[in-house]
Design an enzyme around this catalytic site. Structure first.
Site, PDB file in Angstrom:
ATOM      1  N   LYS A 186       6.305  10.044  -8.954  1.00 48.25           N
ATOM      2  CA  LYS A 186       7.621   9.493  -9.274  1.00 48.25           C
ATOM      3  C   LYS A 186       8.577   9.576  -8.062  1.00 48.25           C
ATOM      4  O   LYS A 186       8.280  10.257  -7.079  1.00 48.25           O
ATOM      5  CB  LYS A 186       8.210  10.239 -10.474  1.00 48.25           C
ATOM      6  CG  LYS A 186       7.402  10.032 -11.766  1.00 48.25           C
ATOM      7  CD  LYS A 186       7.244   8.554 -12.126  1.00 48.25           C
ATOM      8  CE  LYS A 186       6.903   8.310 -13.586  1.00 48.25           C
ATOM      9  NZ  LYS A 186       5.537   8.669 -13.982  1.00 48.25           N
TER      10      LYS A 186
HETATM   11  C1  LIG Z   1       5.390   8.927 -15.678  1.00 47.62           C
HETATM   12  C2  LIG Z   1       5.940   8.373 -16.932  1.00 47.62           C
HETATM   13  C3  LIG Z   1       6.072   9.140 -18.096  1.00 47.62           C
HETATM   14  C4  LIG Z   1       5.486  10.495 -18.259  1.00 47.62           C
HETATM   15  O1  LIG Z   1       5.772  11.404 -17.313  1.00 47.62           O
HETATM   16  P1  LIG Z   1       4.788  12.636 -16.982  1.00 47.62           P
HETATM   17  O2  LIG Z   1       5.706  13.531 -16.209  1.00 47.62           O
HETATM   18  O3  LIG Z   1       3.666  12.110 -16.156  1.00 47.62           O
HETATM   19  O4  LIG Z   1       4.361  13.235 -18.265  1.00 47.62           O
HETATM   20  C5  LIG Z   1       6.692   8.564 -19.190  1.00 47.62           C
HETATM   21  N1  LIG Z   1       7.142   7.307 -19.162  1.00 47.62           N
HETATM   22  C6  LIG Z   1       7.012   6.533 -18.075  1.00 47.62           C
HETATM   23  C7  LIG Z   1       7.551   5.151 -18.095  1.00 47.62           C
HETATM   24  C8  LIG Z   1       6.388   7.022 -16.931  1.00 47.62           C
HETATM   25  O5  LIG Z   1       6.222   6.233 -15.884  1.00 47.62           O
END
Ligand SMILES: *Cc1c(COP(=O)(O)O)cnc(C)c1O
Length: 400
Positions: A186
């Site tokens: 992210k």
């Molecule tokens: C990455 C992501 C999540 C979940 O996040 P994690 O930290 O990997 O559990 C939820 N929603 C979206 C749109 C994402 O891209």
């Protein structure tokens, strides 16, 4: 998008603080920690940056969504409206609390179509969960109006659009609750981590207690704390939070870099006949983590995508075929493949997705290509990539 590309001295120094004290847990051990409270510090920084009263940092973005739903009192048999284009975490968090994911079509924003949302509302609907995919946002004003009219909660999944804004407000802060992910890919990362933000004190307190086994966090003796309701463990570790403390300070720097790279790609593709761009709702500003564009047909999108791979333009996604981000490949949800038996409310309430018609989503998704915007590319690399993308698309579209 990924903050890990620019991992450096600030991150190491934050982690070193935690290693020096040896307190790897976010609660308790007050005397040993040399004044280091990384998770709390990160919460303060996030609440400030996102202009909300409260932030709760958690072990993942999926945990943030799950805790947000529980904190707002959502439970067994309640219906949560979510888009056909998102990461699987959306329905995982809904199913985890016994609620029912109601898939709804997207439009040219690549997020929830407000008209389709309104049509999907039933007496069981409790939440509308827009997912701001690939750097840009849902039509939040329209969705909020629907939520107000039907007395529903608006829960923003801003995991892929942190730092973007809508009507001048940070994404995630517009709805009743907003969620972020700080997983490794992210825009800013903790390694693993997430957060929820809200201005609602009750939701915040619920989230704070629920994510730590129901601990009320009153006083400084964990063993003596009371448990007003049942909870779970969705805590982040201090080591992960420490990385986040450094990364959150760099969010605006990262977004500025993304914007610079994005602008070069966008400029190179603008004016190519047949190429159009994903619609950003009025009042919205992207976080520029992806450039998303449409080709005239699915066939041409497939051709362009294959050609881009062929010439070595990496990190271009054709989500229509993706196993994790589009409903077409979610057979484990469609067939409710679970390890153990699921709550009866879900078994009874889940729509029959094997016969559902999401052709209105297919019209957009089948034609979409998303180019990731990396932070570590040099100006030369960005310019070469922009030129290659424009060339490939022009070549494919020449004959139409
Ligand atoms: C990455 C992501 C999540 C979940 O996040 P994690 O930290 O990997 O559990 C939820 N929603 C979206 C749109 C994402 O891209």
């Amino acid at each position: 998008m990924p903050g890990f590309e620019l991992f450096g001295e600030a991150e190491k120094s934050q982690v070193q603080d935690v290693l020096d004290s040896g307190v790897l847990m976010r609660y308790g051990f007050d005397g040993m920690r040399n004044g280091h409270w990384k998770a709390k510090e990160l919460e303060k920084a996030i609440a400030e940056r996102m202009q909300t009263k409260y932030a709760q940092v958690l072990s993942s973005g999926t945990a943030a969504l799950t805790v947000a739903l529980q904190a707002a009192g959502i439970g067994a048999g309640d219906e949560v409206i979510m888009p056909t284009f998102t990461f699987v975490a959306s329905f995982e968090s809904i199913l985890a609390i016994g609620a029912i994911p109601v898939l709804v079509d997207i439009d040219d924003t690549l997020t929830l179509d407000p008209l389709a949302v309104e049509q999907a509302i039933t007496p069981k609907t409790k939440v509308v969960m827009p997912v701001h995919m690939c750097g840009s946002m849902a039509d939040l004003a329209a969705l909020k109006a629907i939520c107000t009219r039907h007395n529903l909660l608006l829960l923003e999944d801003a995991c892929q659009a942190i730092g973007g804004t809508y009507e001048g407000r940070p994404l995630g802060s517009y709805g009743d609750l907003g969620c972020f992910s700080f997983d490794f890919v992210k825009t800013i990362t903790c390694g693993e981590g997430g957060a929820l933000i809200t201005n609602n004190e009750a939701y915040y307190k619920n989230a704070d207690h629920y994510s730590d086994h129901g601990h009320d966090h009153v006083g400084s003796d964990r063993g003596a704390e009371t448990h007003p309701f049942l909870g779970y463990n969705f805590r982040i570790s201090e080591l992960n939070a420490a990385v986040g403390c450094a990364q959150v300070q760099r969010l605006d720097e990262f977004i500025a870099i993304q914007k610079e790279h994005y602008s070069i790609f966008r400029y190179a593709l603008t004016g190519i006949k047949g190429v159009t761009f994903r619609r950003v709702p009025k009042g919205g500003v992207e976080n520029y983590s992806f450039l998303n564009f449409f080709l005239p047909t699915e066939e041409l999108a497939r051709k362009v995508h294959a050609k881009l791979n062929e010439v070595g333009v990496d990190a271009c996604f054709y989500w229509y075929d993706n196993n994790w981000h589009y409903y077409r490949k979610w057979q484990h949800l469609t067939n409710l493949k679970t390890l153990g038996r699921f709550p009866q409310e879900i078994i009874n309430g889940l729509p029959n997705y094997s016969t559902a018609d999401f052709s209105r989503s297919d019209v957009w998704m089948g034609r979409t290509i998303s180019s990731l915007v990396k932070l570590s590319w040099t100006k030369e690399e960005v310019e070469k990539r922009a030129q290659q993308m424009a060339q490939v698309i022009t070549d494919v579209l020449r004959d139409i």
